[in-house]
Design a protein around this motif. Structure first.
Motif, PDB file in Angstrom:
ATOM      1  N   CYS A 162      37.863 -19.097   6.732  1.00 54.49           N
ATOM      2  CA  CYS A 162      37.023 -20.165   7.293  1.00 54.49           C
ATOM      3  C   CYS A 162      35.859 -19.588   8.096  1.00 54.49           C
ATOM      4  CB  CYS A 162      37.835 -21.049   8.239  1.00 54.49           C
ATOM      5  SG  CYS A 162      39.195 -21.929   7.465  1.00 54.49           S
ATOM      6  N   VAL A 163      34.770 -20.325   8.163  1.00 57.51           N
ATOM      7  CA  VAL A 163      33.623 -19.930   9.000  1.00 57.51           C
ATOM      8  C   VAL A 163      34.078 -19.646  10.431  1.00 57.51           C
ATOM      9  CG1 VAL A 163      31.440 -20.699  10.007  1.00 57.51           C
ATOM     10  CG2 VAL A 163      31.978 -21.299   7.651  1.00 57.51           C
ATOM     11  N   GLU A 164      34.994 -20.480  10.927  1.00 58.28           N
ATOM     12  CA  GLU A 164      35.466 -20.343  12.316  1.00 58.28           C
ATOM     13  C   GLU A 164      36.053 -18.966  12.588  1.00 58.28           C
ATOM     14  OE1 GLU A 164      39.043 -22.551  14.632  1.00 58.28           O
ATOM     15  OE2 GLU A 164      37.259 -23.777  14.333  1.00 58.28           O
ATOM     16  N   GLN A 165      36.626 -18.331  11.564  1.00 59.09           N
ATOM     17  CA  GLN A 165      37.242 -17.018  11.759  1.00 59.09           C
ATOM     18  C   GLN A 165      36.204 -15.917  11.979  1.00 59.09           C
ATOM     19  OE1 GLN A 165      39.909 -17.544   8.093  1.00 59.09           O
ATOM     20  NE2 GLN A 165      41.146 -16.231   9.414  1.00 59.09           N
ATOM     21  N   ILE A 166      34.951 -16.210  11.664  1.00 62.59           N
ATOM     22  CA  ILE A 166      33.899 -15.197  11.726  1.00 62.59           C
ATOM     23  C   ILE A 166      32.880 -15.505  12.826  1.00 62.59           C
ATOM     24  CG2 ILE A 166      32.049 -14.055  10.410  1.00 62.59           C
ATOM     25  CD1 ILE A 166      33.647 -15.261   7.868  1.00 62.59           C
ATOM     26  N   ALA A 167      32.491 -16.779  12.947  1.00 63.55           N
ATOM     27  CA  ALA A 167      31.321 -17.126  13.762  1.00 63.55           C
ATOM     28  C   ALA A 167      31.640 -17.796  15.092  1.00 63.55           C
ATOM     29  CB  ALA A 167      30.379 -18.025  12.953  1.00 63.55           C
ATOM     30  N   SER A 168      32.930 -18.057  15.369  1.00 64.15           N
ATOM     31  CA  SER A 168      33.284 -18.585  16.691  1.00 64.15           C
ATOM     32  C   SER A 168      33.254 -17.432  17.694  1.00 64.15           C
ATOM     33  CB  SER A 168      34.696 -19.173  16.653  1.00 64.15           C
ATOM     34  OG  SER A 168      35.633 -18.142  16.350  1.00 64.15           O
ATOM     35  N   ALA A 169      33.380 -17.759  18.969  1.00 65.10           N
ATOM     36  CA  ALA A 169      33.418 -16.697  19.990  1.00 65.10           C
ATOM     37  C   ALA A 169      34.598 -15.757  19.728  1.00 65.10           C
ATOM     38  CB  ALA A 169      33.521 -17.318  21.381  1.00 65.10           C
TER      39      ALA A 169
ATOM     40  N   ALA B 221      26.938  -3.119  16.885  1.00 60.80           N
ATOM     41  CA  ALA B 221      26.873  -4.516  17.342  1.00 60.80           C
ATOM     42  C   ALA B 221      25.916  -5.309  16.457  1.00 60.80           C
ATOM     43  CB  ALA B 221      26.439  -4.574  18.808  1.00 60.80           C
ATOM     44  N   LEU B 222      24.801  -4.667  16.071  1.00 62.35           N
ATOM     45  CA  LEU B 222      23.843  -5.326  15.176  1.00 62.35           C
ATOM     46  C   LEU B 222      24.481  -5.627  13.820  1.00 62.35           C
ATOM     47  CD1 LEU B 222      20.617  -3.323  16.063  1.00 62.35           C
ATOM     48  CD2 LEU B 222      20.864  -5.809  16.235  1.00 62.35           C
ATOM     49  N   GLU B 223      25.336  -4.699  13.360  1.00 64.81           N
ATOM     50  CA  GLU B 223      26.029  -4.930  12.080  1.00 64.81           C
ATOM     51  C   GLU B 223      26.963  -6.137  12.173  1.00 64.81           C
ATOM     52  OE1 GLU B 223      27.955  -1.250  10.993  1.00 64.81           O
ATOM     53  OE2 GLU B 223      26.046  -0.153  11.067  1.00 64.81           O
ATOM     54  N   VAL B 224      27.627  -6.300  13.320  1.00 69.49           N
ATOM     55  CA  VAL B 224      28.512  -7.462  13.521  1.00 69.49           C
ATOM     56  C   VAL B 224      27.689  -8.746  13.506  1.00 69.49           C
ATOM     57  CG1 VAL B 224      30.099  -8.630  15.099  1.00 69.49           C
ATOM     58  CG2 VAL B 224      30.237  -6.143  14.812  1.00 69.49           C
ATOM     59  N   VAL B 225      26.573  -8.752  14.230  1.00 69.51           N
ATOM     60  CA  VAL B 225      25.723  -9.945  14.282  1.00 69.51           C
ATOM     61  C   VAL B 225      25.181 -10.277  12.889  1.00 69.51           C
ATOM     62  CG1 VAL B 225      23.583 -10.912  15.244  1.00 69.51           C
ATOM     63  CG2 VAL B 225      25.160  -9.636  16.721  1.00 69.51           C
ATOM     64  N   GLU B 226      24.906  -9.250  12.124  1.00 67.29           N
ATOM     65  CA  GLU B 226      24.418  -9.439  10.746  1.00 67.29           C
ATOM     66  C   GLU B 226      25.471 -10.162   9.894  1.00 67.29           C
ATOM     67  OE1 GLU B 226      21.240  -9.146   8.168  1.00 67.29           O
ATOM     68  OE2 GLU B 226      21.277  -8.512  10.257  1.00 67.29           O
ATOM     69  N   ILE B 227      26.723  -9.774  10.055  1.00 68.00           N
ATOM     70  CA  ILE B 227      27.818 -10.434   9.314  1.00 68.00           C
ATOM     71  C   ILE B 227      27.914 -11.897   9.728  1.00 68.00           C
ATOM     72  CG2 ILE B 227      30.345 -10.546   9.037  1.00 68.00           C
ATOM     73  CD1 ILE B 227      30.325  -7.446   9.477  1.00 68.00           C
ATOM     74  N   VAL B 228      27.915 -12.131  11.032  1.00 69.27           N
ATOM     75  CA  VAL B 228      28.013 -13.493  11.569  1.00 69.27           C
ATOM     76  C   VAL B 228      26.841 -14.343  11.064  1.00 69.27           C
ATOM     77  CG1 VAL B 228      27.938 -14.856  13.703  1.00 69.27           C
ATOM     78  CG2 VAL B 228      29.302 -12.746  13.611  1.00 69.27           C
ATOM     79  N   GLY B 229      25.641 -13.762  11.130  1.00 69.59           N
ATOM     80  CA  GLY B 229      24.440 -14.480  10.689  1.00 69.59           C
ATOM     81  C   GLY B 229      24.463 -14.783   9.208  1.00 69.59           C
ATOM     82  N   ARG B 230      25.023 -13.858   8.440  1.00 65.98           N
ATOM     83  CA  ARG B 230      25.087 -14.065   6.982  1.00 65.98           C
ATOM     84  C   ARG B 230      25.970 -15.264   6.642  1.00 65.98           C
ATOM     85  NH1 ARG B 230      28.423 -12.527   2.639  1.00 65.98           N
ATOM     86  NH2 ARG B 230      27.243 -12.455   0.677  1.00 65.98           N
ATOM     87  N   TYR B 231      27.151 -15.317   7.256  1.00 71.21           N
ATOM     88  CA  TYR B 231      28.069 -16.417   6.929  1.00 71.21           C
ATOM     89  C   TYR B 231      27.587 -17.754   7.498  1.00 71.21           C
ATOM     90  CZ  TYR B 231      31.269 -13.223   4.678  1.00 71.21           C
ATOM     91  OH  TYR B 231      31.823 -12.307   3.807  1.00 71.21           O
ATOM     92  N   LEU B 232      26.919 -17.716   8.643  1.00 72.21           N
ATOM     93  CA  LEU B 232      26.339 -18.961   9.165  1.00 72.21           C
ATOM     94  C   LEU B 232      25.168 -19.417   8.295  1.00 72.21           C
ATOM     95  CD1 LEU B 232      26.493 -18.404  13.030  1.00 72.21           C
ATOM     96  CD2 LEU B 232      27.708 -20.163  11.721  1.00 72.21           C
TER      97      LEU B 232
END
Length: 314
Positions: free
Chosen positions: A183-190, A233-244
């Protein structure tokens, strides 16, 4: 004296309340403690007593109130029936009928709290001036609300706007709180962002400023380090941004709103996060340049009381 309306946002810890003019001007806001004992049976009587007290202090009679709107943490059926609110102890009840009875029969309208917050942002927040918005709330979980033609789209079963549980990641193996996988929640929630960071740190021994937080790392830590230029950290944000971005693309091609409003604690990262989401959203929607914009929510924790009040103005 002009008519007033009341917004009630029922949370697991406190109930937020607001007294409004019908044009959306907030006159007064306050809170009462959510008493969850005995299946949450004190919550609505406490709310009603508090509303009566505030109105009498201000010399306003219940006859001067067009109605009270309510946001509740759980699915709400079109008639106001609530099957289960885990955080409140409510089961199979109709809170809008009960609150109405406690307030001499004034109209009460209820909705799911995330949907109601979306309505508030459309009315007086980041989506003001638009009739069709989708709000995405990035908090402990990922919530949302779909507003079309200034109305909440809750769906037949109250599942409308449960966008945090749209499946986006096939290779996920862990289960989401909803029982689903990927689910999106598993990646993009806090909590999801912190989990992604822990996974990244465990998967390599590359240096990163995130390592000083260890397993206690928070989403805010990740976003702060990414803004400071930390590669991992930028790589993590990139993953989050991709799925959002993927999520917003799917929503754009389903309901085509005028605007996406991003809220919740994670959205405090501001334009930095929006820019990453925007890049991926554009990538997944090459079909048209003419589509929903992405912006930030503006009402913060007050979105719920605004949207709750707005429900009774139709």
């Amino acid at each position: 004296m002009g008519k007033k309306c009341i917004g009630v946002d029922i949370g697991g810890t406190t109930v937020k309340l607001g007294l409004f003019e019908t044009d959306g001007t907030l006159l007064h806001k306050w809170e009462v403690t959510t008493r969850k004992e005995d299946g949450g049976k004190y919550i609505l009587p406490d709310v009603a007593a508090s509303i009566r007290e505030v109105l009498s202090q201000r010399g306003i009679g219940l006859e001067d109130v067009v109605g009270a709107g309510m946001g509740v943490p759980g699915p709400v059926m079109p008639d106001g029936q609530v099957e289960l609110c885990v955080n409140l102890g409510w089961r199979n009840m109709n809170p809008q009928n009960e609150l109405s009875a406690l307030l001499d029969g004034i109209p009460v309208k209820s909705g799911n709290d995330a949907n109601v917050a979306a309505l508030g942002e459309m009315w007086q927040g980041g989506g003001k001036g638009f009739s069709d918005i989708v709000m995405v709330t990035l908090g402990t979980g990922v919530g949302g609300g779909v507003i079309l033609n200034q109305k909440i789209v809750a769906g037949r079963h109250g599942l409308g706007g449960e966008i945090g549980h749209i499946h986006v990641r096939d290779e996920e193996t862990e289960h989401c709180n909803c029982g689903g996988v990927g689910c999106v929640e598993q990646i993009a929630s806090a909590t999801g962002i912190a989990r992604e960071a822990r996974r990244k740190m465990a998967a390599s021994d590359a240096p990163s400023a995130m390592r000083k937080y260890g397993d206690d790392i928070t989403a805010k830590d990740v976003l702060d380090e990414a803004k400071a230029g930390d590669q991992m950290a930028l790589e993590v944000v990139e993953i989050v941004g991709r799925y959002l971005g993927l999520l917003l693309a799917q929503l754009a091609l389903t309901v085509d709103p005028e605007m996406f409003v991003i809220g919740g604690g994670v959205s405090r990262a501001g334009q930095f996060l929006i820019d990453v989401i925007e890049k991926h959203y554009q990538f997944f929607t090459p079909i048209s340049k003419n589509k929903a914009k992405i912006g930030l929510a503006q009402l913060g924790n007050d979105a719920g009381i605004y949207g709750a009040a707005r429900q009774v103005l139709d």
